[in-house]
Design an enzyme around this catalytic site. Structure first.
Site, PDB file in Angstrom:
ATOM      1  N   MET A   1       4.378  -2.266  -3.729  1.00 42.98           N
ATOM      2  CA  MET A   1       5.248  -1.285  -4.364  1.00 42.98           C
ATOM      3  C   MET A   1       4.429  -0.030  -4.667  1.00 42.98           C
ATOM      4  SD  MET A   1       8.169  -2.552  -4.407  1.00 42.98           S
ATOM      5  CE  MET A   1       9.052  -4.105  -4.347  1.00 42.98           C
ATOM      6  N   CYS A   2       4.477   0.939  -3.778  1.00 48.59           N
ATOM      7  CA  CYS A   2       3.520   2.044  -3.784  1.00 48.59           C
ATOM      8  C   CYS A   2       4.200   3.384  -4.038  1.00 48.59           C
ATOM      9  CB  CYS A   2       2.787   2.088  -2.450  1.00 48.59           C
ATOM     10  SG  CYS A   2       2.068   0.499  -1.973  1.00 48.59           S
ATOM     11  N   THR A   3       3.398   4.437  -4.164  1.00 46.50           N
ATOM     12  CA  THR A   3       3.884   5.805  -4.237  1.00 46.50           C
ATOM     13  C   THR A   3       3.098   6.629  -3.222  1.00 46.50           C
ATOM     14  OG1 THR A   3       4.251   5.512  -6.610  1.00 46.50           O
ATOM     15  CG2 THR A   3       4.363   7.751  -5.738  1.00 46.50           C
ATOM     16  N   GLU A  95       4.306   2.057   2.620  1.00 48.96           N
ATOM     17  CA  GLU A  95       5.204   2.257   1.494  1.00 48.96           C
ATOM     18  C   GLU A  95       6.346   1.263   1.649  1.00 48.96           C
ATOM     19  OE1 GLU A  95       6.636   3.921  -1.956  1.00 48.96           O
ATOM     20  OE2 GLU A  95       4.824   4.627  -0.941  1.00 48.96           O
TER      21      GLU A  95
END
Length: 467
Positions: A1-3, A95
């Site tokens: 769960m990235c940005t 992502e």
């Protein structure tokens, strides 16, 4: 769960392309290492994922490349995550994104498909441009399908491409306009697809027919990929949209509502951006807003949204491909060992033979001499008394940013002015020297935090001293 944050070359102050991402793992402690993989390291035999049923024959040639894999390959797979190859092509994967149930019912994810654990290793060593990366990965998805929903970022000195694979076999990719940037947070975000513009859009074979056949388009006209394949739920508005809201506002695109589902994919920033601007977004926790978890005056709001910087960020990277220097030194990996809110981005010249020992030889056991553990130690010491130590940490981060920029400038100058016989050997040596200086600064700061932190202990008591 990235940005994710990406910047086109005309939107950056130095004319560089920038692609960046926080790699958020499942647990606060999930060690990673930073390594270089030699040319032709994987040119025979069959690759087999130990996380999925994906298998693929290795091509006959492979480029040298860097990656930041998880340490526990037996449990997590390789998870190369991010790197730059010897052609100065950068890749960040992935992502995590999700498709809606209408799409997944028709084109479900594939158990034997290509997954995040294998993506970087099966693509980056075999591509010579960002556009080539999209084409190469698209062919793998056509042959094997996708194991999960993923957004993948590619860049070279000229182009940045963002590719979304939300379901088993269909995908789209859009070239980020040179004068634009984007912030992405675990949702399909690509909007209208122009099927007559191959310079800026690529897509899976038959995707238009697929959507028409199963009546998946909710709009009266157009082909908005986000609307057709993506999600827009209350969970998105709590977990995802606020991160995009903060990033877009920080980079100069005014958005009022952190729960908005209509923020644009790409936008023109209000200034020419730098590595430091990208780092500020990826290090943020809704700073200077009522949603900041460290804001003691907003108890009702400070835990409403999921922040960008997390305690479980395994690493964060900014992959910079420069256009104002010789190509031998154009590629820089800015690596933050995380948590990003408390730690600096450290520069590595990608065209080296190896990575420094303190980053390469991470172990499961705590060792403060290893970058992964050193920077986590620093973070724990700061956060424990954040309101009293944040100013001390700000001074350190300012010094670290200044030192990092100075080290890059000094290395650039040495290459431009010197008679260097072997650039790879020189950059390997230079990376080691630079990282020694960055590590020394961090350890000095840790010492200061220990001294100041002990003075904040509740186990203290003042007594009247004899005069």
């Amino acid at each position: 769960m990235c940005t994710t944050v990406v910047v086109g070359k005309q939107a950056s102050r130095t004319g560089s392309t920038l692609i960046a991402r926080n790699c958020d793992s499942e647990e606060p402690i999930q060690p990673v290492r930073f390594i270089t993989v030699a040319e032709d390291a994987h040119v025979s035999g069959i690759y087999k994922s130990n996380m999925t049923k994906f298998t693929e024959k290795y091509p006959n040639k492979s480029l040298k490349y860097t990656m930041v894999p998880f340490l526990d390959e037996s449990k997590l797979g390789i998870f190369g995550e991010a790197g730059i190859n010897s052609k100065n092509v950068a890749m960040s994967s992935t992502e995590s994104i999700f498709s809606n149930t209408d799409v997944l019912a028709i084109d479900p994810l594939t158990p034997a498909g290509l997954g995040e654990d294998s993506l970087l290793n099966m693509v980056l060593p075999y591509i010579e441009s960002a556009r080539d990366g999209v084409t190469y990965l698209g062919q793998l998805i056509k042959e094997h399908g996708s194991h999960e929903g993923n957004g993948v970022i590619f860049s070279d000195k000229d182009e940045v491409w963002y590719m979304e694979i939300p379901c088993g076999h269909h995908w789209v990719a859009q070239r980020v306009p040179d004068d634009c940037c984007a912030v992405i947070a675990n949702q399909s975000i690509i909007e209208e697809i122009n099927f007559n513009d191959p310079e800026n859009f690529m897509y899976s074979e038959g995707i238009h027919e697929f959507v028409d056949e199963y009546q998946l388009n909710p709009d009266y006209e157009g082909f908005n990929f986000r609307h057709i394949f993506g999600t827009s739920t209350k969970e998105d508005r709590q977990y995802n949209t606020a991160r995009v809201w903060y990033g877009q506002n920080y980079l100069g695109h005014k958005v009022e509502d952190p729960r908005s589902s209509d923020m644009p994919f790409v936008f023109k920033p209000n200034r020419l951006l730098t590595v430091e601007d990208v780092a500020a977004v990826l290090s943020s926790h809704f700073d200077e807003t009522i949603y900041d978890p460290f804001n003691s005056e907003s108890d009702a709001n400070r835990n409403v949204f999921r922040p960008i910087s997390m305690n479980r960020t395994a690493e964060s990277h900014i992959l910079e491909i420069r256009n104002n220097v010789p190509e031998e030194i154009a590629a820089i990996i800015w690596l933050n060992s995380a948590p990003t809110a408390f730690n600096p981005y450290v520069p590595f010249f990608a065209n080296s033979l190896d990575t420094p020992k303190s980053y390469r030889d991470t172990t499961d056991s705590y060792d403060i001499n290893q970058a992964y553990w050193m920077y986590r130690t620093l973070a724990v010491l700061v956060e424990r008394d954040y309101n009293k130590l944040s100013s001390v940490n700000f001074d350190y981060l300012t010094a670290a940013k200044t030192l990092a920029k100075h080290l890059v400038l000094e290395t650039d100058k040495a290459v431009k002015d010197g008679n260097i016989k072997n650039i790879e050997e020189f950059l390997t040596e230079q990376n080691n020297k630079n990282i020694d200086k960055m590590n020394e600064l961090a350890m000095t700061h840790i010492g200061e935090l220990v001294k100041k932190g002990l003075g904040l202990s509740k186990l203290t008591f003042d007594i009247t001293k004899d005069v």
